[in-house]
Design a protein around this motif. Structure first.
Motif, PDB file in Angstrom:
ATOM      1  N   TYR A  87       0.725  -1.345  -0.065  1.00  0.00           N
ATOM      2  CA  TYR A  87       0.158   0.085   0.039  1.00  0.00           C
ATOM      3  C   TYR A  87       0.903   1.092  -0.007  1.00  0.00           C
ATOM      4  N   TYR A 123       1.762   1.908  -3.495  1.00  0.00           N
ATOM      5  CA  TYR A 123       0.774   2.508  -4.207  1.00  0.00           C
ATOM      6  C   TYR A 123       0.613   3.996  -3.977  1.00  0.00           C
ATOM      7  N   ILE A 133      -8.719  -0.952  -8.649  1.00  0.00           N
ATOM      8  CA  ILE A 133      -8.606   0.321  -7.739  1.00  0.00           C
ATOM      9  C   ILE A 133      -8.003   1.740  -8.572  1.00  0.00           C
ATOM     10  N   ALA A 163      -6.157   5.370  -6.945  1.00  0.00           N
ATOM     11  CA  ALA A 163      -5.685   6.212  -6.110  1.00  0.00           C
ATOM     12  C   ALA A 163      -6.309   7.682  -6.178  1.00  0.00           C
ATOM     13  N   LEU A 207      -7.575   4.811  -1.608  1.00  0.00           N
ATOM     14  CA  LEU A 207      -7.463   3.706  -2.475  1.00  0.00           C
ATOM     15  C   LEU A 207      -9.033   3.229  -2.652  1.00  0.00           C
TER      16      LEU A 207
END
Length: 145
Positions: free
Chosen positions: A37, A40, A81, A83, A101
Motif C-alpha cells: 500500500y 501504491y 482500484i 488512488a 484507494l
C-alpha cells in the motif's frame, strides 16, 4: 472502524490514478500485502505532485515526514482500484496529503480500501535542510474550500 463513501470521495477529489495490481503483490492470505500500500500511495503522490504542481523534485525536494495508513478493506487480485490524492493543509515548510484507494471489488461493489495521511516536508536538494514551501507550489497545493 472508519468508513468512507467511495462515490463521495471520487466526486470530491479531482486527482485520480489507476493502480495496477500485480500477481506478485498478492501474499499468502490471497490479498495485497499491507506493505505494498505504501508503494501504491508513493506512486500516486509522485504523480499528483508532477501533474498538479509541475513539481521539480531536482530543485526543491519533498520528503515524507510522517505517514499513516488506515486499512479499511483487503485488496484482492481481481479488484479494480484507483488512488485519489488531495492536499488538506499547507504550512510553512510542510504540507499534508490525504490519499485513498477506492474502486470496484471483484463482485462489482464500490469500495474504499484504504486511507493514507502523509506529511511532506520541503527541502533544499543541495543541503537537505528544510525550506519554506515555494510560493509557486503553495498556490497549486492550496486545499479547495
Amino acid at each position: 472502524m472508519l468508513t468512507y463513501d467511495p462515490a463521495e470521495l471520487i466526486r470530491e477529489i479531482p486527482f485520480s490514478l489507476p493502480i495496477q495490481i500485480r500477481f506478485s503483490d498478492i501474499d499468502g492470505y490471497l490479498h495485497v500485502n499491507n506493505g505494498l500500500y505504501f508503494n501504491y500511495f508513493e506512486h500516486a503522490r509522485a504523480e499528483y505532485l508532477d501533474k498538479t504542481c509541475n513539481w521539480n523534485v531536482m530543485e526543491t525536494g519533498c520528503v515524507v515526514g510522517r505517514i499513516e495508513i488506515d486499512y479499511v478493506r483487503p485488496i484482492h487480485l481481481e479488484d479494480q482500484i484507483e488512488a485519489l490524492v488531495r492536499c488538506t493543509r499547507v504550512g510553512n515548510t510542510s504540507f499534508d496529503l490525504e490519499h485513498f484507494l477506492v474502486g470496484k471489488a471483484k463482485n462489482g461493489e464500490q469500495a474504499t480500501f484504504a486511507r493514507c495521511k502523509c506529511i511532506m516536508v520541503t527541502v533544499d536538494m543541495n543541503t537537505m535542510k528544510t525550506i519554506p514551501v515555494p510560493e509557486i507550489y503553495r498556490t497549486k497545493l492550496q486545499p479547495m474550500s
